[in-house]
Design an enzyme around this catalytic site. Structure first.
Site, PDB file in Angstrom:
ATOM      1  N   TRP A 108       0.828  -1.275  -0.012  1.00  0.00           N
ATOM      2  CA  TRP A 108       0.022  -0.116   0.241  1.00  0.00           C
ATOM      3  C   TRP A 108       0.940   1.210   0.087  1.00  0.00           C
ATOM      4  CZ3 TRP A 108      -4.137  -1.456  -1.851  1.00  0.00           C
ATOM      5  CH2 TRP A 108      -4.939  -2.698  -1.600  1.00  0.00           C
TER       6      TRP A 108
ATOM      7  N   ASP B 105      -2.050   6.529   6.225  1.00  0.00           N
ATOM      8  CA  ASP B 105      -3.021   5.743   5.722  1.00  0.00           C
ATOM      9  C   ASP B 105      -3.323   4.783   6.837  1.00  0.00           C
ATOM     10  OD1 ASP B 105      -4.380   3.610   4.741  1.00  0.00           O
ATOM     11  OD2 ASP B 105      -3.098   3.273   2.983  1.00  0.00           O
TER      12      ASP B 105
ATOM     13  N   LYS C  39     -12.304  -2.154   6.455  1.00  0.00           N
ATOM     14  CA  LYS C  39     -11.476  -3.055   7.207  1.00  0.00           C
ATOM     15  C   LYS C  39     -12.062  -3.081   8.700  1.00  0.00           C
ATOM     16  CE  LYS C  39      -8.747  -3.506   3.661  1.00  0.00           C
ATOM     17  NZ  LYS C  39      -7.726  -2.667   3.232  1.00  0.00           N
TER      18      LYS C  39
HETATM   19  C1  LIG Z   1      -6.893  -2.107   1.768  1.00  0.00           C
HETATM   20  C2  LIG Z   1      -6.077  -0.970   1.892  1.00  0.00           C
HETATM   21  C3  LIG Z   1      -6.184  -0.138   1.025  1.00  0.00           C
HETATM   22  C4  LIG Z   1      -6.792   0.022  -0.078  1.00  0.00           C
HETATM   23  O1  LIG Z   1      -8.243   0.348   0.117  1.00  0.00           O
HETATM   24  P1  LIG Z   1      -9.293   0.381  -1.312  1.00  0.00           P
HETATM   25  O2  LIG Z   1     -10.382   0.870  -0.498  1.00  0.00           O
HETATM   26  O3  LIG Z   1      -9.553  -0.768  -1.622  1.00  0.00           O
HETATM   27  O4  LIG Z   1      -8.611   1.373  -2.253  1.00  0.00           O
HETATM   28  C5  LIG Z   1      -5.265   0.950   1.454  1.00  0.00           C
HETATM   29  N1  LIG Z   1      -4.312   1.125   2.372  1.00  0.00           N
HETATM   30  C6  LIG Z   1      -4.438   0.057   3.162  1.00  0.00           C
HETATM   31  C7  LIG Z   1      -3.499   0.020   4.423  1.00  0.00           C
HETATM   32  C8  LIG Z   1      -5.171  -1.063   3.014  1.00  0.00           C
HETATM   33  O5  LIG Z   1      -5.132  -1.983   3.926  1.00  0.00           O
END
Ligand SMILES: *Cc1c(COP(=O)(O)O)cnc(C)c1O
Length: 360
Positions: free
Chosen positions: A103, A172, A196
């Site tokens: 990511w 993030d 998540k």
């Molecule tokens: C799942 C995830 C993403 C991507 O998320 P999307 O909503 O599918 O774009 C980005 N960063 C982290 C840390 C993730 O776990």
């Protein structure tokens, strides 16, 4: 409650059962108003209340200071990989990124489209089994901001202590937001996809310090400016109504069970139980270095890929679902987010012991 399987999916992920039941009711008939939640105008009094309640709860649970805006956006966390540099970087300027896996890497790729990226740290050589400590990288003087991923969903690593700097900090937090208390005032911008740890897919929460809203260059299209959404309370266009509403239900549940202090304790207990099972055996091998272990995603390997396939198949057969690791690490991954019950981890640990006895 009907028979529910234990859902170790990395995302979309398990949600509290009571949230699902309430959402199912409200989709058909919201608050007994004779209209379904997902067929209501986003400008209706009722729905504006839903958004306001959701934001207020998020502010309360995370103790978000007054000088931060909360935005409910679409496009997934992945859109933020570009939106962050679009708004905060600008050509000729530099940003500092810590590369701790997939990511972070994707965010680096997008940032390079808008400015210069200084990758001050990478754990690629050890297949992203760790996150850096403060001594492991230097932030260059000209960096506009520091960017990192607090929990690396795929590799199962997490910062125990978040990086600190005088620079703007962008994080993030997609896979560990609301799993532990954080000091929001240390960040310039936090974003997290909901699917998540907060709710269903379709909404990305952005928490941004107000003074950063004015940094966006004029060349950036309207929808990609944070200010557009901040000025209109996330109602510039149709927001992800169902996702926002469901996040609100999850936040209510989280508050009811004791908020971040309580959930952090449960998260620690769950992870400890599972890591203990891994550490006491030579059969299971944890992927993440001990000082970088995630409380949310526990990654581990078995002696051979064949045994891993068998493990996942037999676990699925006893309702332990979603344990297959990401293709870039292989092996197994147990995602044990906020809503994942302690009993599910106990059952997994019991299964692991049995499996080792038969196959070890
Ligand atoms: C799942 C995830 C993403 C991507 O998320 P999307 O909503 O599918 O774009 C980005 N960063 C982290 C840390 C993730 O776990």
């Amino acid at each position: 409650m009907p028979d529910r399987i234990y859902n170790f999916s990395p995302g979309p992920a398990t949600l509290p059962y009571e949230v699902l039941v309430q959402a199912a009711k409200d989709i058909v008939n919201f608050n007994n108003k004779g209209i379904g939640l997902i067929e209501m105008s986003h400008r209706s009094k009722e729905f504006i209340q839903v958004v306001d309640d959701c934001e207020a709860l998020l502010r309360e649970l995370l103790a978000i200071p007054q000088n931060y805006k909360v935005l409910f956006l679409q496009g997934g966390a992945s859109t933020q990989f570009a939106m962050v540099p679009m708004n905060l970087l600008g050509s000729g300027k530099t940003a500092c990124y810590l590369n701790t896996g997939t990511w972070a890497n994707k965010a680096i790729k997008e940032a390079k489209l808008f400015g210069t990226v200084d990758v001050a740290y990478t754990s690629e050589l050890t297949n992203f089994d760790r996150v850096p400590g403060p001594a492991d990288y230097t932030i260059s003087a000209e960096a506009e901001y520091l960017y990192f991923v607090s929990n690396n969903t795929i590799f199962g690593t997490q910062y125990q202590n978040m990086p600190e700097t005088e620079k703007i900090v962008v994080c993030d937090m997609s896979s560990d937001i609301l799993s532990r208390a954080i000091d929001v005032s240390r960040f310039g911008l936090i974003f997290a996809g909901a699917q998540k740890n907060m709710g269903p897919a379709g909404c990305t929460v952005v928490i941004i310090r107000e003074d950063l809203l004015d940094r966006c260059p004029d060349t950036i299209p309207t929808m990609f400016r944070y200010k557009t959404h901040a000025d209109k309370g996330s109602m510039f266009n149709t927001p992800p109504c169902f996702a926002i509403y469901t996040i609100g239900l999850v936040l209510k549940w989280l508050k009811k069970i004791g908020g971040l202090a309580a959930i952090e304790k449960t998260n620690r207990d769950k992870a400890e139980l599972l890591y203990q099972a891994i550490d006491k055996s030579d059969f299971y091998r944890g992927h993440a270095r001990k000082d970088s272990r995630s409380l949310m995603n526990v990654t581990f390997n078995l002696p051979t890929p064949e045994l891993e396939t068998k493990f996942v198949r037999e676990a699925t057969a006893v309702s332990l679902d979603g344990l297959k690791g990401h293709r870039s690490v292989g092996g197994c991954r147990a995602s044990i987010y906020n809503a994942f019950p302690y009993e599910g981890v106990e059952k997994l640990v019991g299964f692991m012991e049995e499996f080792e006895k038969k196959n070890g």
